[in-house]
Design a protein around this motif. Structure first.
Motif, PDB file in Angstrom:
ATOM      1  N   LEU A 326       0.826  -1.205   0.000  1.00  0.00           N
ATOM      2  CA  LEU A 326       0.000   0.000   0.000  1.00  0.00           C
ATOM      3  C   LEU A 326       0.863   1.259   0.000  1.00  0.00           C
ATOM      4  O   LEU A 326       0.589   2.216  -0.733  1.00  0.00           O
ATOM      5  CB  LEU A 326      -0.938  -0.004   1.213  1.00  0.00           C
ATOM      6  N   ALA A 327       1.919   1.275   0.795  1.00  0.00           N
ATOM      7  CA  ALA A 327       2.799   2.448   0.823  1.00  0.00           C
ATOM      8  C   ALA A 327       3.417   2.705  -0.546  1.00  0.00           C
ATOM      9  O   ALA A 327       3.498   3.854  -1.002  1.00  0.00           O
ATOM     10  CB  ALA A 327       3.893   2.262   1.875  1.00  0.00           C
ATOM     11  N   GLU A 328       3.829   1.640  -1.222  1.00  0.00           N
ATOM     12  CA  GLU A 328       4.431   1.809  -2.551  1.00  0.00           C
ATOM     13  C   GLU A 328       3.404   2.276  -3.573  1.00  0.00           C
ATOM     14  O   GLU A 328       3.696   3.144  -4.407  1.00  0.00           O
ATOM     15  CB  GLU A 328       5.080   0.501  -2.996  1.00  0.00           C
ATOM     16  N   CYS A 329       2.201   1.722  -3.506  1.00  0.00           N
ATOM     17  CA  CYS A 329       1.144   2.141  -4.440  1.00  0.00           C
ATOM     18  C   CYS A 329       0.810   3.628  -4.256  1.00  0.00           C
ATOM     19  O   CYS A 329       0.666   4.374  -5.227  1.00  0.00           O
ATOM     20  CB  CYS A 329      -0.114   1.300  -4.233  1.00  0.00           C
ATOM     21  N   VAL A 330       0.676   4.053  -2.998  1.00  0.00           N
ATOM     22  CA  VAL A 330       0.369   5.465  -2.722  1.00  0.00           C
ATOM     23  C   VAL A 330       1.511   6.364  -3.175  1.00  0.00           C
ATOM     24  O   VAL A 330       1.293   7.398  -3.831  1.00  0.00           O
ATOM     25  CB  VAL A 330       0.067   5.667  -1.221  1.00  0.00           C
ATOM     26  N   ALA A 331       2.748   5.981  -2.837  1.00  0.00           N
ATOM     27  CA  ALA A 331       3.902   6.802  -3.212  1.00  0.00           C
ATOM     28  C   ALA A 331       4.034   6.911  -4.730  1.00  0.00           C
ATOM     29  O   ALA A 331       4.259   8.009  -5.271  1.00  0.00           O
ATOM     30  CB  ALA A 331       5.175   6.204  -2.612  1.00  0.00           C
ATOM     31  N   ASP A 332       3.872   5.787  -5.427  1.00  0.00           N
ATOM     32  CA  ASP A 332       3.972   5.808  -6.891  1.00  0.00           C
ATOM     33  C   ASP A 332       2.868   6.662  -7.494  1.00  0.00           C
ATOM     34  O   ASP A 332       3.106   7.457  -8.414  1.00  0.00           O
ATOM     35  CB  ASP A 332       3.893   4.387  -7.457  1.00  0.00           C
ATOM     36  N   GLY A 333       1.633   6.503  -7.003  1.00  0.00           N
ATOM     37  CA  GLY A 333       0.511   7.268  -7.539  1.00  0.00           C
ATOM     38  C   GLY A 333       0.669   8.756  -7.307  1.00  0.00           C
ATOM     39  O   GLY A 333       0.433   9.575  -8.215  1.00  0.00           O
ATOM     40  N   MET A 334       1.080   9.134  -6.081  1.00  0.00           N
ATOM     41  CA  MET A 334       1.272  10.553  -5.798  1.00  0.00           C
ATOM     42  C   MET A 334       2.431  11.130  -6.604  1.00  0.00           C
ATOM     43  O   MET A 334       2.416  12.302  -6.991  1.00  0.00           O
ATOM     44  CB  MET A 334       1.480  10.762  -4.303  1.00  0.00           C
ATOM     45  N   GLY A 335       3.425  10.291  -6.909  1.00  0.00           N
ATOM     46  CA  GLY A 335       4.522  10.733  -7.763  1.00  0.00           C
ATOM     47  C   GLY A 335       4.064  11.062  -9.170  1.00  0.00           C
ATOM     48  O   GLY A 335       4.710  11.840  -9.881  1.00  0.00           O
ATOM     49  N   LEU A 336       2.937  10.475  -9.572  1.00  0.00           N
ATOM     50  CA  LEU A 336       2.351  10.756 -10.895  1.00  0.00           C
ATOM     51  C   LEU A 336       1.333  11.889 -10.849  1.00  0.00           C
ATOM     52  O   LEU A 336       0.695  12.194 -11.857  1.00  0.00           O
ATOM     53  CB  LEU A 336       1.671   9.486 -11.435  1.00  0.00           C
ATOM     54  N   GLY A 337       1.162  12.485  -9.663  1.00  0.00           N
ATOM     55  CA  GLY A 337       0.230  13.602  -9.541  1.00  0.00           C
ATOM     56  C   GLY A 337      -1.152  13.227  -9.066  1.00  0.00           C
ATOM     57  O   GLY A 337      -2.043  14.089  -8.986  1.00  0.00           O
ATOM     58  N   LEU A 338      -1.371  11.947  -8.731  1.00  0.00           N
ATOM     59  CA  LEU A 338      -2.672  11.532  -8.211  1.00  0.00           C
ATOM     60  C   LEU A 338      -2.730  11.801  -6.707  1.00  0.00           C
ATOM     61  O   LEU A 338      -1.700  11.910  -6.049  1.00  0.00           O
ATOM     62  CB  LEU A 338      -2.878  10.029  -8.459  1.00  0.00           C
TER      63      LEU A 338
END
Length: 421
Positions: A326-338
């Motif tokens: 979950l931490a990786e999914c959130v970090a990756d998504g926020m890195g894309l601007g989500l």
């Protein structure tokens, strides 16, 4: 990563136990702002007598705690597991020989030549709680609110608002329910569960013994249920002993001398004289699986999503895998601007974790049903099955790697890599 306008944090965590604090550390490391709401009092949860369990931590889970800065503290108290003996036994017969039944399964760390890690590490719950508490305190950017509980949840397309028992309100793009089997978040979101109670209680206690355990973990499958001897630091072991409810209640209330006499029938004498260290604990067992791990702007992690049979000690490890994914999914998504609660982030998380959680839960259920009985044909079949797997090196090594959390598509933290940007 910055908060959106009107938000108090990127993520609100309901529940600050072992999974909640680990997830908070992982998100914070990735630059995701976190508020943790936890109902417990630290003075209670950090007390030595609060939790008598010891955890068999997979080497992949331990990598994550190391990557989150807990390695120096945990290394002082962790007991590596070098070998695991799995034996189908009858009362007293296998234990007296230390798992030397002909029909057994033997895992030895020395067979895994591709890494220098043990099969797992035994950690007493009190040490894990203290290490997590210290790690969270070392990160002042993590906001801990306790003792306090979430009393209401409101959602809209942009975010979720958590109302606390004292009337306070906090808003974020994502709310995570890491609040255990009796989760408030899960039913509040209309997420149902499937499962059932087992008619057994797990008796947990720490035992001092005369002879060294040599870093060997033993799992005996007795007719009433599994009986595990798990090595701790020093000449000490943690036992997990499953018995029908009424028998377990009687064992928990027995005078110490009588309890030890019953224990020796199962434990045997291969570790010499036995002595109780501290109190005995009883934990009723049950299976509970949430029908899904996500909903609009909400995710579940740990026991709120899956509570499984403690056979093989995989319950906490599943929750820690949830944290890493979950931490990786959130970090990756926020890195894309989500934002943290975007549906694509949550769907990726569920795809990553759902199959593993359900497979492990049903696998433990199958093994419990197969081994916890004294039916002669089944005894013969499972004994031969153990012996067959034990005779095939690649099969043994696969099971060791799977139990250690090293199989499949691993999140960065489970590979020992930091999420820091």
């Amino acid at each position: 990563m910055s908060n959106g306008r009107g938000f108090d944090a990127d993520v609100i965590l309901s529940g600050g136990g072992l999974v909640g604090q680990t997830l908070a550390l992982a998100l914070d490391q990735a630059g995701v702002s976190v508020i943790v709401i936890d109902a417990s009092k630290p003075a209670d949860t950090l007390a030595p007598a609060f939790d008598g369990r010891a955890f068999a931590i997979a080497f992949a889970s331990y990598r994550m705690w190391r990557a989150l800065g807990m390695g120096d503290e945990l290394d002082q108290v962790a007991q590596p597991i070098e070998q695991i003996m799995v034996t189908d036994g009858r009362l007293g017969a296998a234990a007296r020989k230390g798992g030397a039944s002909l029909l057994h399964l033997h895992f030895d760390r020395s067979e895994l030549h591709d890494h220098d890690e043990p099969l797992g590490l035994m950690l007493e719950a009190r040490h894990v709680r203290m290490a997590l508490d210290n790690a969270v305190k070392a990160r002042p950017s993590i906001k801990m609110i306790q003792p306090m509980s979430v009393s209401a949840i409101e959602r809209d397309p942009a975010g979720v608002t958590a109302t606390l028992a004292d009337g306070g309100k906090y808003r974020a793009p994502l709310l995570v329910g890491a609040d255990g089997r009796r989760s408030f978040v899960r039913p509040a979101m209309g997420i149902r569960t499937i499962g059932w109670d087992y008619p057994v209680t797990a008796i947990v206690a720490t035992i001092q013994h005369e002879k060294p355990h040599d870093a060997v973990a033993h799992e005996f499958f007795l007719p009433n249920g599994p009986f595990a001897i798990l090595p701790l630091k020093g000449e000490r072991s943690n036992i997990v002993w499953a018995e029908p409810r009424a028998a377990a209640d009687a064992l928990l209330k027995m005078p110490e001398a009588d309890f030890l006499a019953e224990l020796r029938l199962r434990f045997g004498d291969f570790l010499g004289a036995l002595k109780l260290e501290g109190p005995r604990f009883g934990y009723p067992l049950s299976l509970q699986l949430a029908e899904r791990m996500i909903d609009q702007r909400v995710a579940l992690a740990g026991d709120s999503a899956h509570g499984i049979h403690p056979l093989a000690g995989q319950g906490l490890n599943l929750g820690l895998k949830d944290c890493a994914a979950l931490a990786e999914c959130v970090a990756d998504g926020m890195g894309l601007g989500l934002d943290a609660g975007d549906v694509s982030i949550l769907e990726r998380y569920q795809r990553w974790r759902r199959f593993d959680n359900v497979t492990m839960a049903l696998g433990m259920e199958f093994f419990d049903k197969l081994f916890s009985n004294d039916i002669t044909p089944l005894r013969a079949a499972r004994g031969l099955g153990l012996a067959a797997v034990n005779a095939v090196g690649p099969a043994r090594r696969f099971f060791m790697k799977y139990a250690g959390g090293g199989a499949g598509d691993l999140p960065k933290l489970l590979r020992g890599e930091s999420l820091a940007a």
